[in-house]
Design an enzyme around this catalytic site. Structure first.
Site, PDB file in Angstrom:
ATOM      1  N   ARG A   1      38.234  -8.799 -18.843  1.00 19.48           N
ATOM      2  CA  ARG A   1      37.127  -7.838 -18.932  1.00 19.48           C
ATOM      3  C   ARG A   1      36.459  -7.577 -17.578  1.00 19.48           C
ATOM      4  O   ARG A   1      35.729  -6.597 -17.438  1.00 19.48           O
ATOM      5  CB  ARG A   1      36.065  -8.355 -19.901  1.00 19.48           C
TER       6      ARG A   1
ATOM      7  N   HIS B   1      45.374 -16.695 -16.439  1.00 21.28           N
ATOM      8  CA  HIS B   1      46.582 -16.754 -17.274  1.00 21.28           C
ATOM      9  C   HIS B   1      47.732 -17.410 -16.510  1.00 21.28           C
ATOM     10  O   HIS B   1      48.494 -18.200 -17.073  1.00 21.28           O
ATOM     11  CB  HIS B   1      47.039 -15.337 -17.661  1.00 21.28           C
TER      12      HIS B   1
ATOM     13  N   GLN C   1      37.351 -20.900 -29.214  1.00 21.44           N
ATOM     14  CA  GLN C   1      38.694 -20.537 -29.696  1.00 21.44           C
ATOM     15  C   GLN C   1      39.624 -21.743 -29.640  1.00 21.44           C
ATOM     16  O   GLN C   1      40.376 -22.022 -30.581  1.00 21.44           O
ATOM     17  CB  GLN C   1      39.253 -19.399 -28.830  1.00 21.44           C
TER      18      GLN C   1
HETATM   19  O1  PAF Z   1      42.667 -15.672 -25.876  1.00 25.27           O
HETATM   20  C1  PAF Z   1      43.322 -14.636 -26.110  1.00 25.27           C
HETATM   21  O2  PAF Z   1      43.744 -13.917 -25.206  1.00 25.27           O
HETATM   22  C2  PAF Z   1      43.608 -14.240 -27.557  1.00 25.27           C
HETATM   23  O3  PAF Z   1      42.541 -14.550 -28.384  1.00 25.27           O
HETATM   24  C3  PAF Z   1      44.917 -14.841 -28.093  1.00 25.27           C
HETATM   25  C4  PAF Z   1      44.855 -16.352 -28.157  1.00 25.27           C
HETATM   26  C5  PAF Z   1      46.079 -14.405 -27.207  1.00 25.27           C
HETATM   27  C6  PAF Z   1      45.177 -14.311 -29.507  1.00 25.27           C
HETATM   28  O4  PAF Z   1      45.289 -12.931 -29.532  1.00 25.27           O
END
Ligand code: PAF
Length: 282
Positions: free
Chosen positions: A187, A37, A153
């Site tokens: 996780r 992140h 995603q």
């Molecule tokens: O990737 C993630 O952490 C989630 O799917 C997101 C994009 C923050 C949406 O809740």
């Protein structure tokens, strides 16, 4: 760094910047932050005048309610990681703030969302699109940053942005790995010492399989990965798919696409881990 909890407050704050033409970068997260992140945040801080990070564990994207319950919530530690890298705002709304009424919108982008995670986690991407569109409406960023670890995603969000005509540049950022190769994931904190050891075989297998992409057929490479995971202690393969990186549909030959990616999901104990590797990229 300021922590705000409501859309109204966030928008009031951001207006001070956007009215003067400043750019807003946005990193949506569910918290339990790690170096993966932080790398997204660093891209945003470098490329924008203001950076907003959201921390919101989105209930609508959890098809397994136990998984939602167990999802790590570490907001104080998260803020300690975000402050030194130059984040301006943490947006940490309540569930009521984001869902004052149940969201009945349906997002459906076949065939992107019907394969892989979409096939194994019914409703998951619908929930992701619900919250990401709400967050985009709240933050109105110029750029939004997503990790390539969640490869499907990222493809679906790009498609949502294209179809809904959001004027947002979606920036995909490379997977960040632990020193030994395991893809960083919130996780991972749920793995026991033994499971953490077992999980290493996932990235080792994927990274090794890249060496065979030139010499093995797609079928042989598929077998190599499947057999390596089947032989590894403590791992249970959910799927491994070799797909076109744009359409996410499986390829049967290397020359079927210029962009070929191997996507894997493996259970390590009861922790579901995903990873991917690029075999071919323009
Ligand atoms: O990737 C993630 O952490 C989630 O799917 C997101 C994009 C923050 C949406 O809740």
């Amino acid at each position: 760094m300021k922590i705000v909890h409501t859309i109204k407050e966030l928008q009031g704050e951001l207006l001070n910047y956007t009215s003067g033409g400043k750019t807003v970068g946005f990193v949506p997260t569910m918290g339990a932050l790690h170096a993966g992140h932080i790398s997204l945040v660093k891209y945003s801080v470098n490329e924008n005048d203001v950076t907003v990070v959201s921390i919101f564990v989105n209930p609508t994207q959890f098809n397994d309610k136990e998984d939602l319950k167990k999802y790590p919530r570490t907001s104080e530690a998260d803020c300690r990681l975000l402050e030194p890298v130059g984040v301006d705002y943490v947006f940490a709304p309540s569930v009521e703030e984001m869902y004052p009424v149940p969201d009945i919108r349906e997002f459906s982008y076949p065939p992107l969302d019907t394969v892989m995670e979409g096939a194994h986690r019914p409703g998951h991407f619908n929930g992701v699109c619900q919250i990401v569109s709400k967050l985009f409406d709240a933050v109105k960023p110029n750029r939004a940053y997503f990790g390539e670890k969640d490869f499907q995603q990222l493809a679906i969000i790009r498609e949502m942005v294209r179809r809904m005509r959001y004027d947002i540049d979606i920036v995909g950022c490379p997977i960040v790995r632990e020193e030994d190769g395991l893809a960083m994931s919130s996780r991972n904190t749920r793995l026991s010492v033994k499971e953490r050891e077992n999980a290493l075989k996932i990235s080792q297998t994927l990274l090794k399989s890249r060496n065979f992409a030139g010499s093995y057929s797609v079928y042989e490479l598929q077998r190599f990965v499947e057999e390596a995971i089947a032989d590894a202690p403590g791992l249970q393969l959910e799927y491994f798919a070799i797909v076109d990186g744009n359409t996410l549909q499986t390829v049967e030959r290397w020359d079927a696409s210029d962009y070929v990616v191997g996507c894997i999901t493996v259970f390590c104990g009861d922790v579901r881990l995903i990873d991917n590797v690029k075999y071919k990229e323009l």
